[in-house]
Design an enzyme around this catalytic site. Sequence first.
Site, PDB file in Angstrom:
ATOM      1  N   SER A 108      56.791  59.507  53.231  1.00  0.00           N
ATOM      2  CA  SER A 108      56.318  58.128  53.097  1.00  0.00           C
ATOM      3  C   SER A 108      56.402  57.386  54.422  1.00  0.00           C
ATOM      4  O   SER A 108      57.312  57.607  55.219  1.00  0.00           O
ATOM      5  CB  SER A 108      57.197  57.414  52.058  1.00  0.00           C
ATOM      6  OG  SER A 108      56.980  56.022  52.108  1.00  0.00           O
ATOM      7  N   TYR A 132      50.139  53.731  55.494  1.00  0.00           N
ATOM      8  CA  TYR A 132      49.517  52.438  55.162  1.00  0.00           C
ATOM      9  C   TYR A 132      48.877  51.946  56.441  1.00  0.00           C
ATOM     10  O   TYR A 132      49.477  52.051  57.509  1.00  0.00           O
ATOM     11  CB  TYR A 132      50.569  51.412  54.713  1.00  0.00           C
ATOM     12  CG  TYR A 132      51.204  51.749  53.394  1.00  0.00           C
ATOM     13  CD1 TYR A 132      50.482  51.648  52.208  1.00  0.00           C
ATOM     14  CD2 TYR A 132      52.526  52.177  53.328  1.00  0.00           C
ATOM     15  CE1 TYR A 132      51.061  51.968  50.992  1.00  0.00           C
ATOM     16  CE2 TYR A 132      53.113  52.495  52.117  1.00  0.00           C
ATOM     17  CZ  TYR A 132      52.373  52.384  50.951  1.00  0.00           C
ATOM     18  OH  TYR A 132      52.936  52.702  49.748  1.00  0.00           O
ATOM     19  N   THR A 158      46.998  55.801  51.928  1.00  0.00           N
ATOM     20  CA  THR A 158      47.098  55.208  50.591  1.00  0.00           C
ATOM     21  C   THR A 158      46.058  54.101  50.475  1.00  0.00           C
ATOM     22  O   THR A 158      46.035  53.176  51.292  1.00  0.00           O
ATOM     23  CB  THR A 158      48.517  54.665  50.351  1.00  0.00           C
ATOM     24  OG1 THR A 158      49.410  55.779  50.332  1.00  0.00           O
ATOM     25  CG2 THR A 158      48.624  53.929  49.026  1.00  0.00           C
ATOM     26  N   LYS A 273      44.402  58.850  49.433  1.00  0.00           N
ATOM     27  CA  LYS A 273      45.253  59.005  48.244  1.00  0.00           C
ATOM     28  C   LYS A 273      45.163  57.720  47.428  1.00  0.00           C
ATOM     29  O   LYS A 273      45.461  56.625  47.949  1.00  0.00           O
ATOM     30  CB  LYS A 273      46.702  59.243  48.703  1.00  0.00           C
ATOM     31  CG  LYS A 273      47.737  59.282  47.588  1.00  0.00           C
ATOM     32  CD  LYS A 273      49.096  59.656  48.170  1.00  0.00           C
ATOM     33  CE  LYS A 273      50.212  59.496  47.168  1.00  0.00           C
ATOM     34  NZ  LYS A 273      50.501  58.088  46.829  1.00  0.00           N
ATOM     35  N   HIS A 297      49.178  55.679  42.080  1.00  0.00           N
ATOM     36  CA  HIS A 297      50.458  55.261  42.668  1.00  0.00           C
ATOM     37  C   HIS A 297      51.587  55.338  41.616  1.00  0.00           C
ATOM     38  O   HIS A 297      52.427  54.466  41.520  1.00  0.00           O
ATOM     39  CB  HIS A 297      50.336  53.835  43.223  1.00  0.00           C
ATOM     40  CG  HIS A 297      51.135  53.580  44.455  1.00  0.00           C
ATOM     41  ND1 HIS A 297      50.582  53.369  45.683  1.00  0.00           N
ATOM     42  CD2 HIS A 297      52.481  53.496  44.663  1.00  0.00           C
ATOM     43  CE1 HIS A 297      51.532  53.153  46.588  1.00  0.00           C
ATOM     44  NE2 HIS A 297      52.699  53.237  45.989  1.00  0.00           N
TER      45      HIS A 297
END
Length: 409
Positions: A108, A132, A158, A273, A297
Site C-alpha cells: 500500500s 494514489y 487505485t 485497481k 475497495h
Amino acid sequence: LDLNCLTIKELEKHAAVMMDKQTRDYYNEGADSGSTLLENIEAYAKYRIRPRVLRDISQIDTSASIFGFRNSFPLGVAPTAMQCLAHQDGEIATARACKEMRVIMGLSSFATSTLEAVAEASGDIPNVLQLYLFEERDHSRKLIARAKKAGYKAVFLTVDTPMLGRRNLEIRNQFKLPRHLKIANFDEDTNSDASATVMDGTGSSSEPQGGKKSEATSSTRRQSSAGYHDGERRHPPSGPITFHTHAANPTLSWERDIAWLKKEAAPMEVWVKGIATAEDALLAVHHSVDGIVVSNHGGRQLNGALATLDALPEVVAAVGGKIPVHVDGGVRHGTDIFKALALGADFVWIGRPVLWGLAYKGQQGVELCLKLLADEFRLCMGLAGTIKVEDINKDYLVKMDRSGFISRL
Ligand code: HOC
C-alpha cells in the site's frame, strides 16, 4: 497445521481478540451499512461447482504466472494500509511470509514500512506498489521513482477513491494512526492534518501525506486533530480527519492521468485497481493499461456497488483477453478462488484475511492464512477434476438463483 485455526473464519475469530478496537474496526468495516462488503463474500455462494471425475488428478499444478514469476497458486496479497497496526512487524512480516509461500504481495501507498525494506524482505518475489495519485503530484512522483529504483514490477493505481467512502466506525472512533507508527513512504515536505506524524524513509518526521504544501501546510497545522481548513480543498471529506482522507483525489481522469502515469512509471507496468463495469474496462484497454483489478475497495468505498464477483463477467467479456483481469473482495475459501477463475479472472487478491493472519501470529499467521487457502484450492482443483489452473473455465460452474433455479453459464 494449527488445530485451533483450520479455516479463514477461525482465523478471523482469533485475530479479533488480538487487535484493539480501533484497529479491528478500521480493518473490518465496510462503508455505510456494509452491505457491499457482505455481498462480496456472499456472491461466491451463488455459484456451485460441477466436478468432473475419473481424470487422473494425481499431478496437480496449482501455480500461476504473474509478472514472469511462478506464483504458487493464483492468489496475491492485496495492498492494505498500515499493517503495523495489526502486528509490530507489519508489512515486513507479510513480505517474509509471501516469500516463504511463493506468493506475490502488493504494498500500500500507506504502508508503515518503507517500500525498499519490503522489496528486500521479498527476495526474488516481484513487488507491486499500490498508488494514489495525489493532487500534489510530487508526492506520487517521488514514490514512483523510489519504486522503480527498488525494482518494483508494477504500480496498481487505485481508481475507486475520488472521495473517501463513509466508514462510520472510523468516524466514531476518530481513527488515527498511533504516534509510535509512521506512514513510511512520504517525504518530510508532505502536508497533512495534525492528527499523526509521518516519517520519511530517512527518518525525518513530518505530518502525514496528501493535501498541499507551504501556506496550506501551516494553516492546516493550526487546526486541531479534527480540524480541516475550510475551503482548503474543493471536496471536504465526510469522514474523520486523518491523513488518508487526503488521498481522495476528485480530479483524476482517464485522459490526463493515465498517460502521465504510464510515462512516469515506465518500465513498470501500470494497472488500474477498482474497475467494476464493462465501460470502464473498455476505457482501460483504450488507454493501454497493462491490467485490471476488479475491485470495490473491499466494500469500503461505494456501498451499494455490485459485488466484485458479480461485476467480473462483464469486465472479462469487455476486455476479451486483451489484458489480464484480476479480482479482489470476499475471497475466504479455496473454492472461491476456483469460482473466480472459472468466471474468467486470471488471478485473485485477498486483503482482510492476511491482516487477520498478521494480527494472529505475525509472519507465521500470514503463512498460515496463505497455506489454508493454497491447500483448499489444491483440494478443490483435484475434486473438481482439474490439474492445471489454465483449464479452469465456466464449464465447471453453475449459478443458482434465490429460488434454487440452476443455470449453466
Ligand atoms: C480516499 C483515500 O485503502 C482504506 C485504505 C486507505 C484508503 C484511502 C482512501 O482505508 O481503505
